[in-house]
Motif scaffolding. Structure first.
Motif, PDB file in Angstrom:
ATOM      1  N   ARG A 171       1.055  -1.840   0.078  1.00 48.14           N
ATOM      2  CA  ARG A 171      -0.526   0.141   0.073  1.00 48.14           C
ATOM      3  C   ARG A 171       0.810   1.656  -0.121  1.00 48.14           C
ATOM      4  O   ARG A 171       0.300   1.979  -0.895  1.00 48.14           O
ATOM      5  CB  ARG A 171      -0.594   0.222   1.010  1.00 48.14           C
ATOM      6  CG  ARG A 171      -1.523   1.466   1.139  1.00 48.14           C
ATOM      7  CD  ARG A 171      -2.504   1.050   2.866  1.00 48.14           C
ATOM      8  NE  ARG A 171      -3.205  -0.081   3.238  1.00 48.14           N
ATOM      9  CZ  ARG A 171      -5.219  -0.150   2.210  1.00 48.14           C
ATOM     10  NH1 ARG A 171      -5.306   1.084   1.396  1.00 48.14           N
ATOM     11  NH2 ARG A 171      -5.040  -0.580   2.270  1.00 48.14           N
ATOM     12  N   ALA A 172       1.863   0.987   0.950  1.00 48.30           N
ATOM     13  CA  ALA A 172       2.922   2.282   0.946  1.00 48.30           C
ATOM     14  C   ALA A 172       3.880   2.484  -0.105  1.00 48.30           C
ATOM     15  O   ALA A 172       4.406   4.044  -0.527  1.00 48.30           O
ATOM     16  CB  ALA A 172       4.355   2.095   2.169  1.00 48.30           C
ATOM     17  N   CYS A 173       3.865   2.128  -1.318  1.00 48.81           N
ATOM     18  CA  CYS A 173       4.504   1.861  -2.182  1.00 48.81           C
ATOM     19  C   CYS A 173       3.492   2.211  -3.490  1.00 48.81           C
ATOM     20  O   CYS A 173       4.690   2.264  -4.878  1.00 48.81           O
ATOM     21  CB  CYS A 173       5.647   0.380  -3.122  1.00 48.81           C
ATOM     22  SG  CYS A 173       6.717   0.099  -1.217  1.00 48.81           S
ATOM     23  N   ASN A 174       2.284   2.466  -3.900  1.00 45.21           N
ATOM     24  CA  ASN A 174       1.870   2.451  -4.226  1.00 45.21           C
ATOM     25  C   ASN A 174       0.606   3.700  -4.791  1.00 45.21           C
ATOM     26  O   ASN A 174      -0.153   3.788  -3.049  1.00 45.21           O
ATOM     27  CB  ASN A 174       0.615   0.859  -4.922  1.00 45.21           C
ATOM     28  CG  ASN A 174       1.670  -0.433  -5.300  1.00 45.21           C
ATOM     29  OD1 ASN A 174       2.205  -0.171  -6.545  1.00 45.21           O
ATOM     30  ND2 ASN A 174       2.233  -0.803  -4.470  1.00 45.21           N
ATOM     31  N   GLU A 175       0.181   4.024  -5.378  1.00 43.09           N
ATOM     32  CA  GLU A 175      -1.222   5.357  -5.657  1.00 43.09           C
ATOM     33  C   GLU A 175      -1.850   4.187  -5.409  1.00 43.09           C
ATOM     34  O   GLU A 175      -2.811   3.300  -5.487  1.00 43.09           O
ATOM     35  CB  GLU A 175      -0.865   5.907  -6.984  1.00 43.09           C
ATOM     36  CG  GLU A 175       0.395   6.634  -7.909  1.00 43.09           C
ATOM     37  CD  GLU A 175       0.253   6.764  -8.962  1.00 43.09           C
ATOM     38  OE1 GLU A 175      -0.806   6.440  -9.996  1.00 43.09           O
ATOM     39  OE2 GLU A 175       0.857   7.950  -9.325  1.00 43.09           O
ATOM     40  N   LYS A 176      -2.777   5.429  -4.725  1.00 42.33           N
ATOM     41  CA  LYS A 176      -4.212   4.305  -4.260  1.00 42.33           C
ATOM     42  C   LYS A 176      -4.185   3.999  -5.424  1.00 42.33           C
ATOM     43  O   LYS A 176      -5.382   2.799  -5.181  1.00 42.33           O
ATOM     44  CB  LYS A 176      -5.026   6.205  -3.519  1.00 42.33           C
ATOM     45  CG  LYS A 176      -6.590   5.638  -3.546  1.00 42.33           C
ATOM     46  CD  LYS A 176      -6.760   4.994  -1.795  1.00 42.33           C
ATOM     47  CE  LYS A 176      -7.984   5.136  -2.042  1.00 42.33           C
ATOM     48  NZ  LYS A 176      -8.519   3.665  -1.571  1.00 42.33           N
TER      49      LYS A 176
ATOM     50  N   ASP B  40      -9.375   8.442   6.087  1.00 42.38           N
ATOM     51  CA  ASP B  40      -9.578   7.954   7.106  1.00 42.38           C
ATOM     52  C   ASP B  40      -8.520   6.466   7.274  1.00 42.38           C
ATOM     53  O   ASP B  40      -8.926   5.098   7.913  1.00 42.38           O
ATOM     54  CB  ASP B  40     -10.178   7.061   8.722  1.00 42.38           C
ATOM     55  CG  ASP B  40     -11.190   6.679   8.344  1.00 42.38           C
ATOM     56  OD1 ASP B  40     -11.462   6.604   6.723  1.00 42.38           O
ATOM     57  OD2 ASP B  40     -12.499   6.238   8.411  1.00 42.38           O
ATOM     58  N   CYS B  41      -8.082   5.899   6.354  1.00 41.96           N
ATOM     59  CA  CYS B  41      -7.001   4.791   5.673  1.00 41.96           C
ATOM     60  C   CYS B  41      -5.763   4.977   5.523  1.00 41.96           C
ATOM     61  O   CYS B  41      -5.333   6.383   5.134  1.00 41.96           O
ATOM     62  CB  CYS B  41      -7.493   4.535   4.416  1.00 41.96           C
ATOM     63  SG  CYS B  41      -9.446   4.348   4.172  1.00 41.96           S
ATOM     64  N   PRO B  42      -4.849   4.022   5.469  1.00 40.03           N
ATOM     65  CA  PRO B  42      -3.720   4.397   5.482  1.00 40.03           C
ATOM     66  C   PRO B  42      -2.862   4.669   4.610  1.00 40.03           C
ATOM     67  O   PRO B  42      -3.892   5.133   3.394  1.00 40.03           O
ATOM     68  CB  PRO B  42      -2.971   2.686   5.344  1.00 40.03           C
ATOM     69  CG  PRO B  42      -4.455   2.040   5.728  1.00 40.03           C
ATOM     70  CD  PRO B  42      -5.698   2.518   6.123  1.00 40.03           C
ATOM     71  N   PRO B  43      -2.752   5.857   4.372  1.00 44.65           N
ATOM     72  CA  PRO B  43      -1.937   6.549   3.198  1.00 44.65           C
ATOM     73  C   PRO B  43      -1.163   5.945   2.001  1.00 44.65           C
ATOM     74  O   PRO B  43      -0.517   4.454   1.753  1.00 44.65           O
ATOM     75  CB  PRO B  43      -1.033   7.168   3.970  1.00 44.65           C
ATOM     76  CG  PRO B  43       0.122   6.445   4.487  1.00 44.65           C
ATOM     77  CD  PRO B  43      -0.879   5.795   4.671  1.00 44.65           C
TER      78      PRO B  43
ATOM     79  N   GLY C  33       4.244  10.265   0.735  1.00 47.56           N
ATOM     80  CA  GLY C  33       5.613  11.190   0.289  1.00 47.56           C
ATOM     81  C   GLY C  33       5.314  12.311   0.308  1.00 47.56           C
ATOM     82  O   GLY C  33       6.052  13.225   1.075  1.00 47.56           O
ATOM     83  N   ARG C  34       3.987  13.393   0.372  1.00 45.14           N
ATOM     84  CA  ARG C  34       3.323  14.397   0.952  1.00 45.14           C
ATOM     85  C   ARG C  34       4.196  14.670   2.018  1.00 45.14           C
ATOM     86  O   ARG C  34       4.835  16.026   2.858  1.00 45.14           O
ATOM     87  CB  ARG C  34       2.395  14.896   0.336  1.00 45.14           C
ATOM     88  CG  ARG C  34       2.441  15.019  -1.222  1.00 45.14           C
ATOM     89  CD  ARG C  34       1.223  15.303  -1.609  1.00 45.14           C
ATOM     90  NE  ARG C  34      -0.179  14.713  -0.680  1.00 45.14           N
ATOM     91  CZ  ARG C  34      -1.104  13.494  -1.881  1.00 45.14           C
ATOM     92  NH1 ARG C  34      -0.176  13.587  -3.673  1.00 45.14           N
ATOM     93  NH2 ARG C  34      -1.326  12.939  -1.436  1.00 45.14           N
ATOM     94  N   SER C  35       3.285  13.807   2.988  1.00 48.97           N
ATOM     95  CA  SER C  35       4.081  14.242   3.945  1.00 48.97           C
ATOM     96  C   SER C  35       5.202  13.839   5.126  1.00 48.97           C
ATOM     97  O   SER C  35       6.110  14.780   5.919  1.00 48.97           O
ATOM     98  CB  SER C  35       2.888  12.619   5.496  1.00 48.97           C
ATOM     99  OG  SER C  35       1.497  13.280   4.910  1.00 48.97           O
ATOM    100  N   THR C  36       5.981  13.280   4.499  1.00 48.45           N
ATOM    101  CA  THR C  36       7.063  13.104   4.540  1.00 48.45           C
ATOM    102  C   THR C  36       7.923  13.833   4.278  1.00 48.45           C
ATOM    103  O   THR C  36       8.812  14.320   5.650  1.00 48.45           O
ATOM    104  CB  THR C  36       7.777  11.514   3.988  1.00 48.45           C
ATOM    105  OG1 THR C  36       6.445  10.581   4.384  1.00 48.45           O
ATOM    106  CG2 THR C  36       9.022  11.500   4.089  1.00 48.45           C
ATOM    107  N   TRP C  37       7.498  14.780   3.343  1.00 49.65           N
ATOM    108  CA  TRP C  37       8.911  15.638   2.637  1.00 49.65           C
ATOM    109  C   TRP C  37       8.513  17.197   3.548  1.00 49.65           C
ATOM    110  O   TRP C  37       8.656  18.108   3.620  1.00 49.65           O
ATOM    111  CB  TRP C  37       8.276  15.903   0.978  1.00 49.65           C
ATOM    112  CG  TRP C  37       9.692  15.303   0.081  1.00 49.65           C
ATOM    113  CD1 TRP C  37       8.193  14.190  -0.767  1.00 49.65           C
ATOM    114  CD2 TRP C  37      10.169  15.275  -0.085  1.00 49.65           C
ATOM    115  NE1 TRP C  37       9.480  13.188  -1.626  1.00 49.65           N
ATOM    116  CE2 TRP C  37      10.431  13.589  -0.823  1.00 49.65           C
ATOM    117  CE3 TRP C  37      11.837  15.945   0.788  1.00 49.65           C
ATOM    118  CZ2 TRP C  37      12.197  13.508  -1.046  1.00 49.65           C
ATOM    119  CZ3 TRP C  37      12.859  15.034   0.832  1.00 49.65           C
ATOM    120  CH2 TRP C  37      13.181  13.592  -0.343  1.00 49.65           C
TER     121      TRP C  37
END
Length: 191
Positions: free
Chosen positions: A34-39, A80-83, A89-93
């Motif tokens: 999930r964390a490596c792919n687009e929604k 309210d779902c996992p990113p 990426g946006r949140s991390t940057w």
């Protein structure tokens, strides 16, 4: 590191028997990450997996067929779902640039060691293994520079631009990193 369709996949794993959406990145466990792919990519896979598992009710149209026919409108994603990788990426940057913005102008040798250690751990623990590996390679090529706030902020901006280039996104003018992430724009729109 890529399967037969060119999709990122951890070494030593094989593609699951079900056909994966184009661009699907698998986790180190061989399952879609999930964390490596687009929604949209992850949702397409999840919808396909549900369709394959659930028997159709009489008269029901599979979600993929309905979407192809234009019968299903895309609803906004729940908050309210996992990113997915984009939100992550946006949140991390945002976090990393905010850390750079509050990094000392004249850090002690201990503070410099801490930020370098943090970036090293960050690059190992990032939820998307593919992105983490890529960032670790970048850090080997361009070691963290952290002798001052400006030096660290520029190093991070250049690292971000390397990712932007790979993703086909616009390059940010690193001369403006502090205005963007610390002081706010000179036109006052952040005041």
């Amino acid at each position: 590191m890529a399967n037969e369709t060119g999709d990122a996949q951890p070494a030593g794993t094989s593609a699951p028997p079900a056909k994966l959406p184009k661009g699907m990145v698998l986790g180190k466990d061989g399952k879609p990450c999930r964390a490596c792919n687009e929604k949209a990519t992850f949702s397409a896979w999840a919808s396909q997996a549900k369709t394959l598992k659930a028997p159709l009710k009489a008269g029901a149209v599979p979600a993929a067929a309905a979407a192809a026919a234009g019968a299903v409108a895309m609803a906004p994603p729940p908050t309210d779902c996992p990113p997915d990788k984009d939100e992550l990426g946006r949140s991390t940057w945002t976090l990393l640039h905010s850390i750079a913005a509050t990094y000392p102008t004249a850090p002690t040798s201990n503070e410099q060691s801490e930020i370098k250690a943090f970036m090293g751990l960050f690059a190992k623990l990032y939820p998307c293994w593919f992105c983490a590996d890529d960032f670790q390679r970048y850090m080997k090529k361009e070691t963290v520079r952290a002798a001052s706030r400006d030096e660290f902020g520029n190093w991070l901006c250049n690292a971000h631009n390397e990712v932007n280039k790979k993703l086909g996104k616009p390059i940010f003018d690193c001369a403006k990193w502090e205005e963007r992430w610390r002081t706010g724009w000179k036109d006052g729109r952040c005041d």
